[in-house]
Design an enzyme around this catalytic site. Structure first.
Site, PDB file in Angstrom:
ATOM      1  N   THR A  78     -24.335  -9.049  15.641  1.00  0.00           N
ATOM      2  CA  THR A  78     -22.942  -9.374  15.300  1.00  0.00           C
ATOM      3  C   THR A  78     -22.058  -8.738  16.363  1.00  0.00           C
ATOM      4  O   THR A  78     -22.002  -7.499  16.459  1.00  0.00           O
ATOM      5  CB  THR A  78     -22.566  -8.803  13.919  1.00  0.00           C
ATOM      6  OG1 THR A  78     -23.441  -9.363  12.950  1.00  0.00           O
ATOM      7  CG2 THR A  78     -21.128  -9.159  13.564  1.00  0.00           C
TER       8      THR A  78
ATOM      9  N   LYS B 277     -16.996  -2.339  11.007  1.00  0.00           N
ATOM     10  CA  LYS B 277     -17.231  -2.941  12.335  1.00  0.00           C
ATOM     11  C   LYS B 277     -16.816  -4.426  12.310  1.00  0.00           C
ATOM     12  O   LYS B 277     -16.106  -4.898  13.195  1.00  0.00           O
ATOM     13  CB  LYS B 277     -18.718  -2.810  12.690  1.00  0.00           C
ATOM     14  CG  LYS B 277     -19.119  -3.583  13.943  1.00  0.00           C
ATOM     15  CD  LYS B 277     -20.630  -3.697  14.089  1.00  0.00           C
ATOM     16  CE  LYS B 277     -20.954  -4.786  15.103  1.00  0.00           C
ATOM     17  NZ  LYS B 277     -22.373  -5.067  15.242  1.00  0.00           N
TER      18      LYS B 277
ATOM     19  N   PRO C 158     -26.989  -3.467  18.559  1.00  0.00           N
ATOM     20  CA  PRO C 158     -25.853  -2.976  17.761  1.00  0.00           C
ATOM     21  C   PRO C 158     -24.523  -3.688  18.023  1.00  0.00           C
ATOM     22  O   PRO C 158     -23.870  -4.127  17.084  1.00  0.00           O
ATOM     23  CB  PRO C 158     -25.761  -1.500  18.141  1.00  0.00           C
ATOM     24  CG  PRO C 158     -27.119  -1.130  18.658  1.00  0.00           C
ATOM     25  CD  PRO C 158     -27.670  -2.376  19.299  1.00  0.00           C
TER      26      PRO C 158
ATOM     27  N   LYS D 120     -19.220 -15.830  11.277  1.00  0.00           N
ATOM     28  CA  LYS D 120     -19.665 -14.557  10.696  1.00  0.00           C
ATOM     29  C   LYS D 120     -18.475 -13.621  10.407  1.00  0.00           C
ATOM     30  O   LYS D 120     -18.355 -13.069   9.315  1.00  0.00           O
ATOM     31  CB  LYS D 120     -20.646 -13.894  11.685  1.00  0.00           C
ATOM     32  CG  LYS D 120     -20.963 -12.459  11.450  1.00  0.00           C
ATOM     33  CD  LYS D 120     -21.989 -12.257  10.379  1.00  0.00           C
ATOM     34  CE  LYS D 120     -22.188 -10.774  10.092  1.00  0.00           C
ATOM     35  NZ  LYS D 120     -23.067 -10.535   8.976  1.00  0.00           N
TER      36      LYS D 120
HETATM   37  P1  NAD Z   1     -29.901  -0.833  14.211  1.00  0.00           P
HETATM   38  O1  NAD Z   1     -29.050   0.191  14.857  1.00  0.00           O
HETATM   39  O2  NAD Z   1     -30.812  -0.431  13.109  1.00  0.00           O
HETATM   40  O3  NAD Z   1     -30.815  -1.566  15.333  1.00  0.00           O
HETATM   41  C1  NAD Z   1     -30.406  -1.810  16.651  1.00  0.00           C
HETATM   42  C2  NAD Z   1     -31.589  -1.492  17.563  1.00  0.00           C
HETATM   43  O4  NAD Z   1     -31.237  -1.810  18.918  1.00  0.00           O
HETATM   44  C3  NAD Z   1     -31.974  -0.003  17.539  1.00  0.00           C
HETATM   45  O5  NAD Z   1     -33.339   0.136  17.205  1.00  0.00           O
HETATM   46  C4  NAD Z   1     -31.687   0.464  18.975  1.00  0.00           C
HETATM   47  O6  NAD Z   1     -32.582   1.466  19.423  1.00  0.00           O
HETATM   48  C5  NAD Z   1     -31.863  -0.833  19.746  1.00  0.00           C
HETATM   49  N1  NAD Z   1     -31.205  -0.836  21.056  1.00  0.00           N
HETATM   50  C6  NAD Z   1     -29.966  -0.391  21.388  1.00  0.00           C
HETATM   51  N2  NAD Z   1     -29.747  -0.581  22.713  1.00  0.00           N
HETATM   52  C7  NAD Z   1     -30.866  -1.146  23.222  1.00  0.00           C
HETATM   53  C8  NAD Z   1     -31.258  -1.579  24.512  1.00  0.00           C
HETATM   54  N3  NAD Z   1     -30.436  -1.435  25.564  1.00  0.00           N
HETATM   55  N4  NAD Z   1     -32.478  -2.112  24.672  1.00  0.00           N
HETATM   56  C9  NAD Z   1     -33.333  -2.234  23.617  1.00  0.00           C
HETATM   57  N5  NAD Z   1     -33.023  -1.850  22.362  1.00  0.00           N
HETATM   58  C10 NAD Z   1     -31.802  -1.312  22.167  1.00  0.00           C
HETATM   59  O7  NAD Z   1     -28.921  -1.998  13.746  1.00  0.00           O
HETATM   60  P2  NAD Z   1     -29.233  -3.167  12.683  1.00  0.00           P
HETATM   61  O8  NAD Z   1     -28.827  -2.724  11.317  1.00  0.00           O
HETATM   62  O9  NAD Z   1     -30.599  -3.682  12.935  1.00  0.00           O
HETATM   63  O10 NAD Z   1     -28.147  -4.252  13.150  1.00  0.00           O
HETATM   64  C11 NAD Z   1     -28.322  -5.033  14.307  1.00  0.00           C
HETATM   65  C12 NAD Z   1     -27.195  -6.057  14.364  1.00  0.00           C
HETATM   66  O11 NAD Z   1     -27.230  -6.863  13.186  1.00  0.00           O
HETATM   67  C13 NAD Z   1     -25.800  -5.421  14.421  1.00  0.00           C
HETATM   68  O12 NAD Z   1     -25.000  -6.175  15.299  1.00  0.00           O
HETATM   69  C14 NAD Z   1     -25.313  -5.531  12.968  1.00  0.00           C
HETATM   70  O13 NAD Z   1     -23.898  -5.597  12.872  1.00  0.00           O
HETATM   71  C15 NAD Z   1     -25.960  -6.832  12.538  1.00  0.00           C
HETATM   72  N6  NAD Z   1     -26.189  -6.963  11.084  1.00  0.00           N
HETATM   73  C16 NAD Z   1     -26.689  -5.923  10.368  1.00  0.00           C
HETATM   74  C17 NAD Z   1     -26.897  -6.072   8.994  1.00  0.00           C
HETATM   75  C18 NAD Z   1     -27.451  -4.929   8.166  1.00  0.00           C
HETATM   76  O14 NAD Z   1     -27.389  -5.015   6.932  1.00  0.00           O
HETATM   77  N7  NAD Z   1     -28.005  -3.885   8.772  1.00  0.00           N
HETATM   78  C19 NAD Z   1     -26.624  -7.298   8.365  1.00  0.00           C
HETATM   79  C20 NAD Z   1     -26.153  -8.364   9.132  1.00  0.00           C
HETATM   80  C21 NAD Z   1     -25.941  -8.177  10.509  1.00  0.00           C
END
Ligand code: NAD
Length: 298
Positions: free
Chosen positions: A94, A244, A66, A169
């Site tokens: 990100t 964010k 995250p 980004k």
């Molecule tokens: P999400 O919350 O769905 O996934 C994050 C995962 O990380 C969760 O499953 C959580 O349980 C896991 N996690 C947290 N702490 C952990 C740890 N200590 N060890 C192992 N796992 C852990 O978030 P997302 O939508 O997949 O986004 C991930 C990243 O990508 C973010 O930084 C976000 O800003 C970026 N991003 C997201 C999108 C989108 O459309 N969702 C697009 C571009 C970039």
């Protein structure tokens, strides 16, 4: 086939890890959320019981977490001690530029090539393997990472030294946030001036106001290609995630003394929209906040 560790199997990481498994790699996956781990196993990954176990014998370690604090903790409490010395480490989350540089420097001090490789494209692109990767790190690190990133995306760009991927980004998303609000304002004003929104779309799409927010992602329902506006602003890119990224941009701008007044204003408007309970809606739904304000002011 290469042994890969994948940590963070949420909305984005789940699809990305599945694509690597689909390409025949031996993907050892970990997430603190058991349901995310179960989905990864169903898509061809092997479950690891923690981040360190996932890294065992890995040639490549990928993380999709995250925010900055999760990245710092997972690398310093596990990956840096558990990954084999030749492993290439790639963080696709990100996060803020300062944390990305600090973690990469700690990785380099421990002997690892480490890259920041945030993505553009949402959950559908992660699942389809059509993400855009913007990568910061050394030429040698990029050369190793590029083939694996290409198996999860359609465009992979080496942006420059460590932290450059995150810089690209947040600059891109700051522009997008401001542009989306400007596009919403223009549609609203056009409609109030009596213009047909479809006619305005046709004109602005081929005029100097043209942008991605207009032609690919129109916030006004019923014009242009299908967008979240046509689905009640469900799905797409959540307001909370846009906020964010705008906060990361504001933080970065303050740290280097860059004047970004439009980015700052976009952040304030998205803060107000999210605080009103709209964080989960697509970021183009900010049109509805401006509509409500316009109606109130009449
Ligand atoms: P999400 O919350 O769905 O996934 C994050 C995962 O990380 C969760 O499953 C959580 O349980 C896991 N996690 C947290 N702490 C952990 C740890 N200590 N060890 C192992 N796992 C852990 O978030 P997302 O939508 O997949 O986004 C991930 C990243 O990508 C973010 O930084 C976000 O800003 C970026 N991003 C997201 C999108 C989108 O459309 N969702 C697009 C571009 C970039």
């Amino acid at each position: 086939m290469v042994r890969i560790a994948f940590i963070g199997l949420g909305n984005m990481g789940g699809g990305m890890a599945a694509n690597l498994a689909r390409h025949g790699h031996d993907v050892h996956a970990f997430d603190v959320a058991p349901d995310a781990l179960e989905r990864a196993v169903a898509s061809g990954c092997v479950a690891a019981h923690n981040a360190s176990a996932a890294c065992e014998a890995a040639e490549v370690v990928l993380t999709m977490l995250p925010a900055g604090q999760h990245v710092e903790a997972v690398y310093s409490d596990g990956i840096f001690t558990a990954a084999p010395p030749q492993a290439t480490l790639i963080d696709c989350s990100t996060i803020d530029v300062a944390t990305a540089k600090r973690v990469a420097a700690a990785g380099a001090a421990a002997g690892f090539a480490m890259l920041d490789a945030p993505v553009s494209g949402g959950i559908a692109a992660a699942a389809a393997g059509t993400l855009t990767f913007m990568v910061g790190g050394t030429d040698a690190g990029f050369a190793v990472a590029q083939p694996y990133l290409s198996q999860m995306g359609k465009t992979v760009v080496h942006a420059g030294a460590s932290g450059s991927g995150q810089a690209a980004k947040i600059c891109n998303n700051m522009m997008l946030g401001a542009e989306m609000i400007a596009t919403c304002e223009a549609f609203l004003l056009a409609a109030k001036l009596g213009l047909d929104p479809q006619k305005f779309f046709e004109i602005a799409s081929v005029s100097s106001g043209q942008s991605w927010s207009l032609t690919t992602y129109a916030p006004w329902p019923g014009v242009g290609p299908e967008t979240p506006a046509d689905r009640g602003y469900q799905g797409g890119f959540a307001t909370a995630l846009m906020l964010k990224d705008l906060r990361l941009a504001a933080e970065a701008a303050a740290s280097v003394g860059a004047a970004t007044p439009m980015g700052a204003r976009a952040m304030q408007l998205y803060e107000a929209f999210a605080a009103d309970g709209h964080g989960a809606r697509d970021f183009s739904a900010i049109l509805t906040m401006l509509q409500a304000q316009s109606d109130n002011e009449r």
